[in-house]
Design a protein around this motif. Structure first.
Motif, PDB file in Angstrom:
ATOM      1  N   ASP A 131       0.846  -1.194   0.000  1.00 19.92           N
ATOM      2  CA  ASP A 131       0.000   0.000   0.000  1.00 19.92           C
ATOM      3  C   ASP A 131       0.879   1.241   0.000  1.00 19.92           C
TER       4      ASP A 131
ATOM      5  N   PHE B 100       1.043   5.485   0.333  1.00 18.74           N
ATOM      6  CA  PHE B 100       0.330   6.640   0.881  1.00 18.74           C
ATOM      7  C   PHE B 100       1.143   7.912   0.657  1.00 18.74           C
TER       8      PHE B 100
ATOM      9  N   TYR C 255       4.599   7.156   2.590  1.00 15.93           N
ATOM     10  CA  TYR C 255       4.632   5.988   3.471  1.00 15.93           C
ATOM     11  C   TYR C 255       4.236   4.752   2.671  1.00 15.93           C
TER      12      TYR C 255
ATOM     13  N   ARG D 188       3.292   0.545   3.148  1.00 17.28           N
ATOM     14  CA  ARG D 188       2.989  -0.585   4.023  1.00 17.28           C
ATOM     15  C   ARG D 188       3.062  -1.869   3.202  1.00 17.28           C
TER      16      ARG D 188
ATOM     17  N   GLU E 164       2.672  -6.810   9.002  1.00 18.91           N
ATOM     18  CA  GLU E 164       2.891  -5.642   8.160  1.00 18.91           C
ATOM     19  C   GLU E 164       4.143  -4.887   8.588  1.00 18.91           C
TER      20      GLU E 164
ATOM     21  N   TRP F 218       6.344  -1.060   7.807  1.00 15.19           N
ATOM     22  CA  TRP F 218       6.199   0.296   7.289  1.00 15.19           C
ATOM     23  C   TRP F 218       7.552   0.864   6.884  1.00 15.19           C
TER      24      TRP F 218
ATOM     25  N   PRO G 172       2.699  10.698  11.368  1.00 14.12           N
ATOM     26  CA  PRO G 172       1.748   9.648  11.763  1.00 14.12           C
ATOM     27  C   PRO G 172       2.283   8.621  12.761  1.00 14.12           C
TER      28      PRO G 172
ATOM     29  N   GLU H 262       0.068   5.310  13.129  1.00 16.40           N
ATOM     30  CA  GLU H 262      -1.363   5.515  13.338  1.00 16.40           C
ATOM     31  C   GLU H 262      -2.037   5.716  11.976  1.00 16.40           C
ATOM     32  N   GLU H 263      -2.822   4.740  11.564  1.00 16.09           N
ATOM     33  CA  GLU H 263      -3.416   4.777  10.228  1.00 16.09           C
ATOM     34  C   GLU H 263      -4.382   5.951  10.052  1.00 16.09           C
TER      35      GLU H 263
ATOM     36  N   VAL I  56      -2.288   8.756   9.001  1.00 16.08           N
ATOM     37  CA  VAL I  56      -1.880   8.572   7.616  1.00 16.08           C
ATOM     38  C   VAL I  56      -2.973   9.099   6.691  1.00 16.08           C
ATOM     39  N   GLU I  57      -4.200   8.746   6.962  1.00 19.25           N
ATOM     40  CA  GLU I  57      -5.324   9.210   6.161  1.00 19.25           C
ATOM     41  C   GLU I  57      -5.481  10.725   6.253  1.00 19.25           C
TER      42      GLU I  57
END
Length: 374
Positions: A7, A9, A37, A39, A47, A49, A338, A364-365, A368-369
């Motif tokens: 993933d 980001f 970032y 993942r 997972e 990072w 994050p 902390e997802e 990230v969002e």
């Protein structure tokens, strides 16, 4: 441990002050700073990072190019590959994105490599140092970054660094070459006993660098970093013959092959190890080990990475035995990121590393969002 997905980001992290180098701004209070970032998730749900920190000011990679490289080419090619087989991972990445004189898109690849180290460490329940069969050291010393063409401001920052307990300063020059000597004199007067690292970011010609280095020798500078353009190894070798001040290479050294060429030509006394520019922890570790065995000094550096990249780099610098204060300058410029459980910046610029598997950071997802650039 098979890679099930990657993933990506793209982020804009908020900055608390502007950051200028010779080439221009690499981030600011108004526009933030570009970070990516990554993942990596394996088939067991573990997972890891990693982070890329692109900027068109110090390379040909941008936020957009890193994202498209990872999403369109590298992620599909790595799906199903053994996550612990880093040699195969890099061979596939280098097949998909080829380089010319060096590896192609090393900053993008660095995020994947770092994420895989994190994933492998978590899967084996060992810290990064354990993956390399080295001891765990939980602290590292940072240098204090000074980036201003104003001598008075430079002196104020140097005094703050000394009073706060920092052991070294890293001074950017070339922002206004007419005032470089004034800036350096002001810093030395304000902090005479600190390790004095001066970074030109390729700002000078050979004659200019010779003249400036003579002044710096008299002033007591400890190392002169990347005075000439990155491709001018012969010029750096000639500079070393004309001065007594140690010369370090940064932008000239991206790969293990670059280190070997610099050694053969006698182009430097030290190299700057940076995980992001060297394709990740794998490449940076190899560069550092080759340089160390060749008798060169090692300096640690970064590209204003967040806490995630800082922690990964700090683990590596401890493994390589770098003793001088390192230039991991993200904390000086980033307002927040994050990472909610990660390295702690203590009094005097000491970093305390998390004692957890892998890189040791918890991302902390939700944040990230929140910082997504898309």
């Amino acid at each position: 441990m098979k890679i099930s997905r990657i993933d990506v980001f793209p982020l804009r992290l908020p900055m608390k002050q502007n950051f200028l180098i010779t080439g221009g701004s690499v981030g600011g209070v108004d526009q933030g700073a570009p970070h990516v970032y990554v993942r990596v998730v394996d088939d067991q749900g573990v997972e890891g990072w990693g982070e890329a920190r692109p900027s068109h000011r110090w390379s040909d990679e941008t936020l957009e190019s890193v994202v498209t490289t990872l999403r369109r080419y590298i992620a599909p090619a790595l799906t199903g590959v053994d996550a612990e087989d880093l040699e195969t991972v890099h061979r596939i990445m280098n097949r998909e994105i080829k380089g010319a004189l060096g590896i192609g898109q090393p900053i993008a690849k660095a995020a994947v490599d770092t994420a895989l180290h994190d994933l492998i460490g978590k899967g084996r329940n060992v810290r990064l140092s354990g993956l390399w069969l080295g001891p765990f050291r939980d602290t590292l010393r940072l240098s204090y970054l000074i980036s201003t063409p104003d001598p008075e401001e430079a002196a104020e920052k140097a005094r703050h660094a000394r009073e706060a307990g920092f052991r070294g300063v890293d001074v950017k020059i070339g922002l206004d070459p007419r005032r470089d000597v004034e800036v350096l004199e002001a810093v030395k007067a304000a902090a005479p006993d600190l390790f004095f690292r001066v970074d030109a970011n390729q700002a000078y010609t050979l004659p200019q660098a010779v003249r400036l280095a003579k002044r710096m020798e008299a002033l007591g500078v400890d190392v002169f970093e990347q005075p000439l353009p990155a491709g001018d190894l012969f010029g750096h070798a000639e500079l070393r013959r004309k001065i007594h001040l140690p010369v370090a290479l940064d932008e000239s050294v991206w790969t293990p092959g670059d280190v070997i060429r610099a050694v053969r030509l006698g182009a430097c006394d030290a190299i700057v190890v940076k995980c992001t520019k060297m394709g990740g922890l794998s490449g940076a570790k190899r560069c550092g080990e080759i340089a160390r065995e060749a008798g060169l000094e090692l300096l640690g550096g970064g590209l204003t990475e967040s806490s995630l990249g800082l922690a990964a780099s700090a683990h590596l610098f401890n493994y390589l035995g770098i003793e001088t204060p390192v230039d991991l300058n993200g904390p000086f410029f980033l307002k927040e990121d994050p990472v909610r459980e990660g390295p702690q910046i203590l009094q005097g610029g000491t970093v305390r590393l998390p004692d957890r598997p892998g890189i040791g950071c918890r991302v902390e997802e939700a944040d990230v969002e929140r910082y997504l650039a898309e």
